[in-house]
Design an enzyme around this catalytic site. Structure first.
Site, PDB file in Angstrom:
ATOM      1  N   PHE A 152      47.409  76.693  45.462  1.00 19.50           N
ATOM      2  CA  PHE A 152      47.990  75.940  44.363  1.00 19.50           C
ATOM      3  C   PHE A 152      48.551  74.617  44.901  1.00 19.50           C
ATOM      4  O   PHE A 152      49.053  74.545  46.025  1.00 19.50           O
ATOM      5  CB  PHE A 152      49.129  76.722  43.716  1.00 19.50           C
ATOM      6  CG  PHE A 152      48.671  77.777  42.739  1.00 19.50           C
ATOM      7  CD1 PHE A 152      47.398  77.779  42.201  1.00 19.50           C
ATOM      8  CD2 PHE A 152      49.536  78.782  42.336  1.00 19.50           C
ATOM      9  CE1 PHE A 152      46.985  78.744  41.290  1.00 19.50           C
ATOM     10  CE2 PHE A 152      49.155  79.760  41.434  1.00 19.50           C
ATOM     11  CZ  PHE A 152      47.868  79.732  40.911  1.00 19.50           C
TER      12      PHE A 152
ATOM     13  N   CYS B  26      48.464  80.052  49.371  1.00 16.14           N
ATOM     14  CA  CYS B  26      47.298  80.830  49.801  1.00 16.14           C
ATOM     15  C   CYS B  26      46.592  80.222  51.012  1.00 16.14           C
ATOM     16  O   CYS B  26      45.727  80.878  51.604  1.00 16.14           O
ATOM     17  CB  CYS B  26      46.306  80.956  48.653  1.00 16.14           C
ATOM     18  SG  CYS B  26      47.051  81.595  47.140  1.00 16.14           S
TER      19      CYS B  26
ATOM     20  N   GLU C 140      34.649  76.176  43.877  1.00 12.35           N
ATOM     21  CA  GLU C 140      34.302  76.373  45.282  1.00 12.35           C
ATOM     22  C   GLU C 140      32.789  76.272  45.498  1.00 12.35           C
ATOM     23  O   GLU C 140      32.341  75.675  46.479  1.00 12.35           O
ATOM     24  CB  GLU C 140      34.821  77.710  45.792  1.00 12.35           C
ATOM     25  CG  GLU C 140      34.589  77.884  47.289  1.00 12.35           C
ATOM     26  CD  GLU C 140      35.358  79.032  47.904  1.00 12.35           C
ATOM     27  OE1 GLU C 140      35.420  79.106  49.156  1.00 12.35           O
ATOM     28  OE2 GLU C 140      35.917  79.873  47.152  1.00 12.35           O
TER      29      GLU C 140
ATOM     30  N   HIS D 104      43.938  89.773  47.387  1.00 13.35           N
ATOM     31  CA  HIS D 104      44.441  88.450  47.763  1.00 13.35           C
ATOM     32  C   HIS D 104      45.862  88.577  48.284  1.00 13.35           C
ATOM     33  O   HIS D 104      46.823  88.687  47.514  1.00 13.35           O
ATOM     34  CB  HIS D 104      44.399  87.535  46.542  1.00 13.35           C
ATOM     35  CG  HIS D 104      44.599  86.087  46.869  1.00 13.35           C
ATOM     36  ND1 HIS D 104      45.098  85.652  48.082  1.00 13.35           N
ATOM     37  CD2 HIS D 104      44.375  84.956  46.135  1.00 13.35           C
ATOM     38  CE1 HIS D 104      45.166  84.328  48.078  1.00 13.35           C
ATOM     39  NE2 HIS D 104      44.734  83.891  46.908  1.00 13.35           N
TER      40      HIS D 104
ATOM     41  N   LYS E 133      37.842  89.140  49.622  1.00 19.06           N
ATOM     42  CA  LYS E 133      38.938  89.509  48.725  1.00 19.06           C
ATOM     43  C   LYS E 133      38.520  90.635  47.793  1.00 19.06           C
ATOM     44  O   LYS E 133      39.370  91.376  47.290  1.00 19.06           O
ATOM     45  CB  LYS E 133      39.406  88.298  47.916  1.00 19.06           C
ATOM     46  CG  LYS E 133      40.203  87.276  48.710  1.00 19.06           C
ATOM     47  CD  LYS E 133      40.726  86.165  47.816  1.00 19.06           C
ATOM     48  CE  LYS E 133      41.535  85.148  48.620  1.00 19.06           C
ATOM     49  NZ  LYS E 133      40.698  84.344  49.532  1.00 19.06           N
TER      50      LYS E 133
ATOM     51  N   HIS F  64      36.975  81.293  49.812  1.00 25.91           N
ATOM     52  CA  HIS F  64      38.290  81.587  49.231  1.00 25.91           C
ATOM     53  C   HIS F  64      38.102  82.593  48.101  1.00 25.91           C
ATOM     54  O   HIS F  64      38.855  83.557  48.008  1.00 25.91           O
ATOM     55  CB  HIS F  64      38.949  80.302  48.746  1.00 25.91           C
ATOM     56  CG  HIS F  64      40.355  80.497  48.293  1.00 25.91           C
ATOM     57  ND1 HIS F  64      41.329  81.028  49.102  1.00 25.91           N
ATOM     58  CD2 HIS F  64      40.960  80.254  47.095  1.00 25.91           C
ATOM     59  CE1 HIS F  64      42.471  81.093  48.440  1.00 25.91           C
ATOM     60  NE2 HIS F  64      42.274  80.642  47.223  1.00 25.91           N
TER      61      HIS F  64
END
Length: 405
Positions: free
Chosen positions: A393, A165, A308, A334, A329, A297
């Site tokens: 990730f 991502c 976050e 996403h 998003k 994010h």
């Protein structure tokens, strides 16, 4: 070559669940209208219907010749369309365009997933023994970069970045460093992905992080992320070059920050994102109080959103309460390796228009997300500088800083 070369953005293009082009993205933002909708994906007799952020009414034949489509999976198509818009806005190629001094850095999470899934089904379910001879070029992660270099005759450094991502943000960061340090004078940077295929949806569903309704970042009762597709590409060049040729400067890419959590493969931590944000601010020569907006994010998962917000608090201290932090998003889903390109375009537009993009679908505050997340309604506000965050990730983080110029 001097490290003091300032890097600016002179063109941007985007493809998202809100449509093709920046105008479509911006209309969705100011109308607080999400492009997420329940969509059916099938392969053979297998079918699943889930919320997705796919490019609406997209017909490849409207944009590409039939022969070209034999080699171009959707993720590469999106990169080419976004790059074309960016190049046209930048007024390129022009007399200053030197192919050997132009770089490309694009991100993608997985490359040609549509072709890969189709081939696997033919082998495993239909018992076929041969596949389409175009499978390798269609599925290669570097296909988007290769096609883009051929379209514009670009012969400078050309790379693909695949960090999940964070791919697009990492790619933009690498392009920024190449231009800043004189490896190139100009670059196309960003990324794209088209991963909303049956098998990928099932894989993310197995992690229990997909929402069953819609994407609600930072909201109470949020249920997870929504997969999307698309991408975004920007033109980067030195400030001196842009001014010399009379280009319209959209913003300065003032700094970048990258880090790794070094904690867990799937569980995010606040430490790595905070380090990336601090590094980006230092690279840009900015203080925390100089930032007015963060495009977060913000995936809509309970843990990611909480961590976050904690990272923002660690980075910005008392100024965190004065920041606006939203996740687009909620509007476009996403798009994995391509989402950073979309969000960079959204951040750029917010800076240009002095409008904060909303976090839509917001049902009310969550105690773990107690900062200003611009719920549901866009807001006019002067924006001097902004961050665009991307975390992946494996704890891989990349942050971009945009500044008005």
């Amino acid at each position: 070559m001097s490290r003091d070369r300032r890097i600016v953005i002179t063109g941007a293009g985007v493809v998202s669940a809100l449509g093709i082009g920046k105008d479509a993205l911006w209309r969705g933002i100011v109308e607080a209208r999400s492009g997420i909708a329940r969509t059916t994906r099938r392969i053979g007799d297998y079918e699943i219907t889930v919320p997705l952020g796919v490019v609406p009414d997209y017909r490849p034949s409207d944009h590409f010749a039939e022969g070209d489509l034999l080699l171009r999976d959707p993720y590469a198509q999106y990169a080419l369309l976004a790059a074309q818009e960016a190049m046209e806005e930048a007024g390129l190629p022009d007399a200053t365009f030197v192919p050997e001094r132009t770089a490309i850095a694009l991100g993608t999470g997985a490359g040609g997933e549509y072709a890969r899934e189709e081939a696997a089904y033919r082998f495993l379910a239909e018992g076929k023994s041969r596949c389409n001879p175009t499978l390798v070029p269609r599925t290669n992660l570097q296909a988007s970069v290769g096609f883009l270099s051929m379209k514009y005759g670009i012969r400078g450094p050309s790379i693909v970045v695949s960090t999940g991502c964070a791919s697009s943000n990492h790619a933009v960061a690498q392009a920024y460093l190449m231009v800043k340090h004189g490896i190139a004078d100009r670059a196309l940077a960003g990324g794209s992905d088209a991963n909303a295929v049956y098998t990928n949806i099932k894989a993310f569903d197995a992690l229990r992080i997909l929402a069953t309704d819609t994407c609600r970042p930072f909201s109470r009762d949020r249920r997870g992320m929504v997969l999307g597709e698309g991408g975004g590409v920007v033109v980067l060049e030195t400030l001196d070059l842009a001014r010399a040729r009379g280009a319209t400067i959209l913003a300065e890419l003032a700094g970048v920050g990258m880090s790794a959590d070094a904690v867990d493969m799937v569980h995010p931590a606040a430490t790595g994102p905070a380090q990336a944000m601090r590094t980006a601010l230092a690279d840009a020569g900015l203080n925390p109080e100089d930032i007015d907006y963060i495009n977060a994010h913000g995936t809509g998962t309970r843990i990611n959103d909480r961590e976050e917000i904690q990272a923002v608090k660690r980075t910005f201290g008392s100024h965190a309460g004065r920041l606006a932090i939203s996740s687009t998003k909620s509007l476009h889903g996403h798009a994995l390796g391509g989402v950073g390109g979309i969000e960079l375009a959204a951040t750029l537009l917010a800076l240009r228009e002095n409008v904060l993009p909303p976090t839509v679908n917001h049902l009310g505050p969550d105690p773990d997300c107690d900062l200003d997340v611009v719920p549901n309604v866009p807001r006019e506000r002067p924006i001097r500088a902004a961050l665009s965050n991307a975390f992946a990730f494996g704890g891989l983080n990349a942050v971009l800083v945009l500044r008005r110029i």
